[in-house]
Design a protein around this motif. Sequence first.
Motif, mmCIF file in Angstrom:
data_model
loop_
_atom_site.group_PDB
_atom_site.id
_atom_site.type_symbol
_atom_site.label_atom_id
_atom_site.label_comp_id
_atom_site.label_asym_id
_atom_site.label_seq_id
_atom_site.Cartn_x
_atom_site.Cartn_y
_atom_site.Cartn_z
ATOM 1 N N THR A 178 -15.624 2.333 34.203
ATOM 2 C CA THR A 178 -14.453 1.875 34.960
ATOM 3 C C THR A 178 -13.762 3.076 35.583
ATOM 4 O O THR A 178 -14.194 4.217 35.396
ATOM 5 N N TYR B 239 -9.955 -10.267 32.121
ATOM 6 C CA TYR B 239 -8.853 -10.677 31.244
ATOM 7 C C TYR B 239 -8.670 -12.185 31.302
ATOM 8 O O TYR B 239 -8.984 -12.830 32.303
ATOM 9 N N HIS C 220 -16.604 -2.232 36.153
ATOM 10 C CA HIS C 220 -15.461 -2.723 36.934
ATOM 11 C C HIS C 220 -15.866 -2.830 38.408
ATOM 12 O O HIS C 220 -16.522 -1.939 38.952
ATOM 13 N N ASP D 136 0.393 0.433 30.396
ATOM 14 C CA ASP D 136 0.158 0.356 31.835
ATOM 15 C C ASP D 136 -1.287 0.776 32.115
ATOM 16 O O ASP D 136 -1.652 1.928 31.920
ATOM 17 N N LEU D 137 -2.079 -0.183 32.600
ATOM 18 C CA LEU D 137 -3.494 0.116 32.868
ATOM 19 C C LEU D 137 -3.661 1.158 33.965
ATOM 20 O O LEU D 137 -4.700 1.805 34.053
ATOM 21 N N ASN D 138 -2.627 1.318 34.818
ATOM 22 C CA ASN D 138 -2.727 2.355 35.853
ATOM 23 C C ASN D 138 -2.924 3.729 35.217
ATOM 24 O O ASN D 138 -3.581 4.589 35.804
ATOM 25 N N HIS E 53 -3.003 -5.694 36.915
ATOM 26 C CA HIS E 53 -4.462 -5.720 36.750
ATOM 27 C C HIS E 53 -4.963 -6.986 36.055
ATOM 28 O O HIS E 53 -6.141 -7.072 35.700
ATOM 29 N N SER E 54 -4.102 -7.963 35.882
ATOM 30 C CA SER E 54 -4.480 -9.147 35.101
ATOM 31 C C SER E 54 -5.622 -9.937 35.759
ATOM 32 O O SER E 54 -6.326 -10.672 35.071
ATOM 33 N N GLN E 55 -5.784 -9.766 37.069
ATOM 34 C CA GLN E 55 -6.852 -10.503 37.769
ATOM 35 C C GLN E 55 -8.101 -9.639 37.988
ATOM 36 O O GLN E 55 -9.006 -10.035 38.726
ATOM 37 N N ASP E 56 -8.162 -8.459 37.402
ATOM 38 C CA ASP E 56 -9.305 -7.556 37.632
ATOM 39 C C ASP E 56 -10.626 -8.240 37.276
ATOM 40 O O ASP E 56 -10.715 -8.977 36.285
ATOM 41 N N TYR F 231 -6.646 3.968 34.381
ATOM 42 C CA TYR F 231 -7.477 4.053 35.587
ATOM 43 C C TYR F 231 -7.286 5.387 36.324
ATOM 44 O O TYR F 231 -8.115 5.766 37.138
#
Length: 210
Positions: free
Chosen positions: A129, A189, A156, A7-9, A197-200, A12
Amino acid sequence: MAENDFDLNDAYGLRSREDILRYYRTLAPNYDDDFAKAMDFRVPELIAEAYAAEAVGPVLDVGAGTGLLAAELRQRGVAPIDGIDISPEMIAIARGKGLYRKLHQADVTQPLNLPDSSYVGCVSSGTFTFGHVGPEAIDALLRVTESGGFFAFSIHSGVYAAAGFAARFCALEEDGWITAFRAADIAFYGPSATGPHSQDRGFVVTFRKV
Ligand SMILES: C[S@@+](CC[C@H](N)C(=O)[O-])C[C@H]1O[C@@H](n2cnc3c(N)ncnc32)[C@H](O)[C@@H]1O
């Protein structure tokens, strides 16, 4: 770690040096597969492309991690590469790949034990980031890079203005420390990435030290 457990959260939301050390201690053995491959992480390739089009080695890789950016740089003929990272476990994985001349375990936000003007360039992928490294590291990276040296960093979009990167680059350009500044908008990505977060997005920032 199964793909769905990543989980990228969590990345971050890191708040302290201890958080970062703990997080990457656990993630290191699985970083390449559970994060980079699963998310189709494009940033190392994009930074290497930007750097190799303009400069050679010796280059310093900031937040080197497991060495994904070094692998892309080496494919493009850039060497030697030194790396710096706060996490001993990430460095151990990178060391095992045999891509770096030297690897330093250090916090890039603290005074760096590296001589002035040691590098002809400096690169970084994924380290500027949320929850990681802010613009306070940039002055030391300018110090260890020679005059005319080339920089290629990912930043980011969520921290670019909010954490003060944009303001710091403006000030450095106005004060005559850097020139040829560019910020190219990129997707972090690829199409196979999933999750919130795939559209970050972010920027490939490039510039030269005057
Ligand atoms: C998302 S990973 C990126 C790794 C690699 N550059 C890549 O593109 O795969 C971020 C890296 O920054 C490192 N890092 C975080 N804070 C740091 C600090 N203050 N000083 C040095 N490295 C740091 C972490 O240990 C981690 O290896």
